[in-house]
Design an enzyme around this catalytic site. Structure first.
Site, PDB file in Angstrom:
ATOM      1  N   ARG A 194       0.629  -1.181   0.050  1.00  0.00           N
ATOM      2  CA  ARG A 194       0.057  -0.008  -0.004  1.00  0.00           C
ATOM      3  C   ARG A 194       0.913   1.230  -0.180  1.00  0.00           C
ATOM      4  O   ARG A 194       1.951   1.404   0.663  1.00  0.00           O
ATOM      5  CB  ARG A 194      -0.893   0.136   1.086  1.00  0.00           C
ATOM      6  CG  ARG A 194      -1.865   1.073   1.331  1.00  0.00           C
ATOM      7  CD  ARG A 194      -2.968   0.881   0.281  1.00  0.00           C
ATOM      8  NE  ARG A 194      -4.262   1.716   0.625  1.00  0.00           N
ATOM      9  CZ  ARG A 194      -4.863   2.131  -0.346  1.00  0.00           C
ATOM     10  NH1 ARG A 194      -5.001   1.778  -1.523  1.00  0.00           N
ATOM     11  NH2 ARG A 194      -6.026   2.985   0.122  1.00  0.00           N
TER      12      ARG A 194
ATOM     13  N   THR B 202      -8.461   0.539 -10.041  1.00  0.00           N
ATOM     14  CA  THR B 202      -7.950  -0.711  -9.348  1.00  0.00           C
ATOM     15  C   THR B 202      -8.294  -1.904 -10.701  1.00  0.00           C
ATOM     16  O   THR B 202      -8.944  -1.823 -11.473  1.00  0.00           O
ATOM     17  CB  THR B 202      -8.855  -1.123  -8.199  1.00  0.00           C
ATOM     18  OG1 THR B 202      -8.702   0.019  -7.068  1.00  0.00           O
ATOM     19  CG2 THR B 202      -8.041  -2.238  -7.561  1.00  0.00           C
TER      20      THR B 202
ATOM     21  N   GLU C 231      -5.831   4.107  -7.777  1.00  0.00           N
ATOM     22  CA  GLU C 231      -6.895   4.513  -7.278  1.00  0.00           C
ATOM     23  C   GLU C 231      -8.014   5.169  -8.047  1.00  0.00           C
ATOM     24  O   GLU C 231      -8.462   4.148  -8.864  1.00  0.00           O
ATOM     25  CB  GLU C 231      -6.810   5.772  -6.340  1.00  0.00           C
ATOM     26  CG  GLU C 231      -7.646   6.017  -4.959  1.00  0.00           C
ATOM     27  CD  GLU C 231      -8.966   6.383  -5.067  1.00  0.00           C
ATOM     28  OE1 GLU C 231      -9.321   7.374  -5.326  1.00  0.00           O
ATOM     29  OE2 GLU C 231      -9.999   5.297  -5.256  1.00  0.00           O
TER      30      GLU C 231
ATOM     31  N   ASP D 176      -7.773   8.601  -0.352  1.00  0.00           N
ATOM     32  CA  ASP D 176      -8.612   7.767   0.558  1.00  0.00           C
ATOM     33  C   ASP D 176      -8.579   7.968   1.795  1.00  0.00           C
ATOM     34  O   ASP D 176      -9.439   7.144   2.660  1.00  0.00           O
ATOM     35  CB  ASP D 176      -7.874   6.136   0.135  1.00  0.00           C
ATOM     36  CG  ASP D 176      -8.415   5.482  -1.027  1.00  0.00           C
ATOM     37  OD1 ASP D 176      -9.348   6.045  -1.796  1.00  0.00           O
ATOM     38  OD2 ASP D 176      -8.062   4.407  -1.536  1.00  0.00           O
TER      39      ASP D 176
ATOM     40  N   GLY E 245     -13.060  -1.807  -8.005  1.00  0.00           N
ATOM     41  CA  GLY E 245     -14.261  -1.099  -8.035  1.00  0.00           C
ATOM     42  C   GLY E 245     -14.581  -0.235  -6.869  1.00  0.00           C
ATOM     43  O   GLY E 245     -15.883   0.090  -6.406  1.00  0.00           O
TER      44      GLY E 245
END
Length: 610
Positions: free
Chosen positions: A125, A421, A441, A468, A516
């Site tokens: 991440r 994604t 993203e 995010d 999604g």
């Protein structure tokens, strides 16, 4: 050209097919460096919209990815003796080139791996730079910036983690040499790939991509029009960058000219970010391997990713809450559309899961789990308690529960969009499995393209992952929000790479996941319910219409539900809207003869194998 048994079944009508061959110069260049035998595949033009794929049976191995060229790269790596991780790396590198709107080396990823004995999880991440702070997305009046303004800026770019994570996964589970895994992507970047309808539509619809000079010169022609479907697009800048990384390792990305260029692109933006070179160079020192979360469900053991992903926790809360409800006599209609009674339970359970998600989930290095254990949110007694809140009518909006004692009280996370994604599912000939969800993203991320300082045409897209985070550090009651911006923190994710096992035998049953945004959670839960609850095969489960609830109105996939189902839900008090819910689910499940793969017809995915 080698015969690829599952490739040409996908698209019987191939339009604009062309064959590219390597030049003598390219062959000479690669002769000493490459041991992988890579054949440039034919490149079909792919239908847009929704396609009802048939699914694919294989006996030895299977590769499912969001683009035929990426799936083919994984296929060829496995044919050359590579492992599931090797194939996933090659797929990701090709996706950086052919699906730049969704993922790439400028973003982050979560990878689950099964080696026949244990599940390991690798966290790539993105992270917030040291210069980030909890007010960075507020304007001079203390109000949140407009979301699109924040996305299309240097502020939104997090430190990329994909390559560092893939290096660590390769060290543990790779078989081929690191440099060999770059051959497909480098070859395609140099020789070119055909623009598909999906990429063309994404470029055409994006109002900000052309604002970036490097992106404009790559995706658009001299008249400012997007290159058309079928245009052969070459990316010499990316080829140069990948060549260096293949030879020098990830230091070629996290140090030197490529890192300097990344920082320059972010800090010279009209709305600059705070990334500095030290933020980039430190990322490879992070520990990427982490403990997966594994939980029982029916006769299965379902493994997924822990926080900072909210995916597995929310998926298992939805399914676990529904296990405590009386199932409707006919959960699935004859046309494989869920009944209104089953959808009511799913949508209500989703509200409860998203209420908990918004209150509790964040980077575990910064946020304490309820009761100091994320499994507290999945305890049977707690799920039973949450299920008792579901009645015959819509509850409206759900409140968070109390799964365990808190070290600090967190506030309510405001609703913010997330999207983009891609997902990769691989089973190799030894039975090892990968489930990897990867992202930048939004479509094209921050709309900032970096060329690695090469001065050549093209490059790779930088993520907008920092959006995010919650833009507001506190809620209306003054409570700090768990997923607020902090230096070095990883933003909360919805990515849900999943591996499923038989509880009795321990055998791998399936690998799956989806892109999604926040709806990844619903897409993954839907597919699990379809395959393991309704007895559908992977493709049938993927083909089911999509549906979601983010703790508010319910969303149904446009044009896929009968009026009768919608009317019955509205009669139960649900506020229903219909819109495109473009999942990209890739799933491979065990069958008696080997494996059965499904790829989402809402995107360009295919399954390949033998």
């Amino acid at each position: 050209m080698k015969k690829k048994s599952a490739y040409f079944n996908v698209f019987p009508l191939l339009i604009l097919v062309f064959m590219l061959t390597l030049s003598a110069a390219c062959e000479q260049k690669d002769q000493d460096a490459e041991t992988v035998d890579y054949d440039l595949p034919e490149q079909p033009e792919i239908a847009t919209g929704y396609t009802s794929n048939p699914g694919w049976k294989t006996s030895e191995f299977a590769v499912a990815a969001a683009h035929p060229l990426a799936a083919d790269a994984g296929y060829q790596i496995l044919k050359n003796g590579g492992s599931a991780v090797d194939a996933a790396i090659a797929i990701q590198l090709v996706l950086t080139l052919v699906e730049p709107q969704s993922s790439g080396i400028g973003g982050g990823a979560f990878l689950l791996h099964w080696d026949g004995l244990e599940v390991t999880a690798f966290n790539g991440r993105e992270t917030a730079p040291d210069g980030a702070n909890q007010e960075m997305f507020l304007d001079e009046n203390g109000d949140p910036l407009p979301f699109t303004d924040a996305v299309h800026s240097g502020l939104s770019v997090g430190v990329p983690g994909t390559l560092a994570m893939l290096r660590d996964a390769h060290r543990r589970h790779g078989k081929l040499e690191w440099k060999d895994l770059f051959v497909p992507a480098i070859t395609l970047a140099e020789e070119g790939f055909r623009i598909t309808p999906r990429l063309y539509q994404q470029v055409s619809a994006d109002e900000r991509l052309a604002d970036d000079e490097i992106a404009r010169n790559y995706f658009f022609d001299e008249e400012g029009e997007p290159h058309p479907v079928g245009h052969t697009l070459k990316n010499p800048a990316l080829a140069r960058i990948l060549n260096r990384i293949s030879e020098e390792g990830i230091s070629a990305f996290y140090q030197g000219a490529v890192a300097d260029n990344l920082v320059e692109r972010v800090r010279r933006h009209d709305r600059p970010g705070t990334i500095r070179i030290g933020d980039i160079t430190r990322y490879p020192d992070r520990e990427t391997e982490t403990e997966p979360l594994c939980n029982p469900w029916r006769e299965y053991r379902v493994c997924g990713f822990p926080p900072p992903s909210s995916g597995h926790l929310a998926v298992m809360q939805i399914l676990g809450i529904m296990e405590n409800l009386n199932p409707p006599p006919e959960p699935l209609r004859a046309d494989t559309i869920p009944s209104a009674e089953w959808l009511h339970q799913f949508l209500e359970a989703s509200k409860l899961a998203f209420a908990d998600r918004g209150r509790y989930v964040g980077d575990p290095d910064f946020v304490h789990a309820p009761g100091d254990d994320w499994q507290s949110m999945l305890q049977p007694d707690y799920l039973s308690e949450r299920a008792s809140l579901i009645g015959s009518e819509s509850m409206g909006q759900a409140e968070p529960g109390e799964p365990g004692e808190l070290a600090e009280m967190f506030g309510e996370h405001p609703v913010q969009p997330d999207a983009g994604t891609s997902h990769i599912s691989v089973i190799d000939p030894d039975g090892n499995a990968v489930s990897m969800t990867t992202t930048i993203e939004q479509a094209f991320g921050s709309r900032v393209m970096a060329d690695g300082g090469t001065g050549l045409r093209g490059g790779y897209m930088l993520n907008n992952e920092l959006t995010d985070f919650s833009f507001e550090p506190k809620d209306d009651e003054g409570r700090l929000i768990a997923n607020r911006v902090q230096p070095g923190k990883q933003p909360r994710s919805s990515m849900s790479p999943t591996l499923v096992f038989d509880s009795g035998s321990g055998d791998l049953v399936a690998t799956l996941g989806s892109p999604g945004g926040a709806a990844i959670i619903h897409y993954t839960a839907k597919t699990l319910a379809g395959m393991l609850g309704f007895g559908l095969d992977a493709q049938q489960a993927i083909n089911m219409p999509n549906f979601a609830n983010f703790n508010g109105p319910s969303v149904l996939e446009e044009g896929r539900f009968p009026e009768e189902v919608i009317r019955d839900l509205e009669d139960q008090g649900h506020e229903i809207s219909e819109r495109s819910l473009t999942s990209g689910i890739q799933a491979v499940q065990r069958i008696e003869q080997g494996w059965f793969g499904g790829a989402d017809g809402r995107r360009e995915g295919v399954v390949m194998g033998e």
